[in-house]
Design a protein around this motif. Structure first.
Motif, short mmCIF file in Angstrom:
data_model
loop_
_atom_site.label_atom_id
_atom_site.label_comp_id
_atom_site.label_asym_id
_atom_site.label_seq_id
_atom_site.Cartn_x
_atom_site.Cartn_y
_atom_site.Cartn_z
N ARG A 80 -0.30 57.45 70.41
CA ARG A 80 -1.84 57.62 70.37
C ARG A 80 -2.13 57.82 68.96
O ARG A 80 -1.73 58.69 68.38
CB ARG A 80 -2.23 58.56 71.26
CG ARG A 80 -1.82 58.16 72.71
CD ARG A 80 -2.50 59.07 73.74
NE ARG A 80 -4.03 59.29 73.58
CZ ARG A 80 -4.61 60.36 74.02
NH1 ARG A 80 -3.87 61.17 74.78
NH2 ARG A 80 -5.94 60.46 73.68
N VAL A 82 -4.89 59.95 67.19
CA VAL A 82 -5.99 61.16 67.59
C VAL A 82 -6.76 61.16 66.32
O VAL A 82 -6.20 61.66 65.21
CB VAL A 82 -5.13 62.42 68.04
CG1 VAL A 82 -5.95 63.48 68.16
CG2 VAL A 82 -4.30 62.19 69.20
N LYS A 84 -9.37 63.81 64.99
CA LYS A 84 -9.93 65.19 64.99
C LYS A 84 -11.43 65.27 64.65
O LYS A 84 -11.65 64.84 63.40
CB LYS A 84 -9.29 66.23 64.53
CG LYS A 84 -7.85 66.55 65.17
CD LYS A 84 -7.23 67.82 64.81
CE LYS A 84 -6.19 68.06 65.88
NZ LYS A 84 -5.83 69.22 65.73
#
Length: 93
Positions: A80, A82, A84
């Motif tokens: 995945r 990600v 932020k």
């Protein structure tokens, strides 16, 4: 010789958690699927397609398949990505 696939199932798209995505699954592939003329469903007389084995690690699933002489296809999970983000990023552009 049976053919199977070993994979980690995707997470449920309706939830954000990662629960139940740490088990490796061994599933047999369907032989000779037929279409039901009345309902249009796919069906088969092969009962191996109903078997779904769970393993705690990839190595255990592979060892089981080799021990039982099952041809298998290993499907590696995708990582995945990600990103932020902060709530303040909505107002900084």
């Amino acid at each position: 010789m049976r053919k199977a696939k070993i994979y980690i199932p995707n997470k449920n798209p309706m939830q954000s958690g990662q629960g139940k995505t740490d088990k490796w699954i061994l599933e047999y592939e369907t032989k000779n699927p037929t279409s039901n003329p009345l309902m249009g469903w796919e069906s088969s007389s092969d009962t191996f397609t109903e078997i779904r084995l769970e393993f705690s690690s990839k190595e255990r699933a592979i060892n089981y398949a080799k021990k039982k002489k099952i041809d298998f296809e290993l499907i590696e999970p995708r990582k995945r990505k990600v990103v932020k983000k902060s709530y303040a990023d909505n107002f900084l552009s």
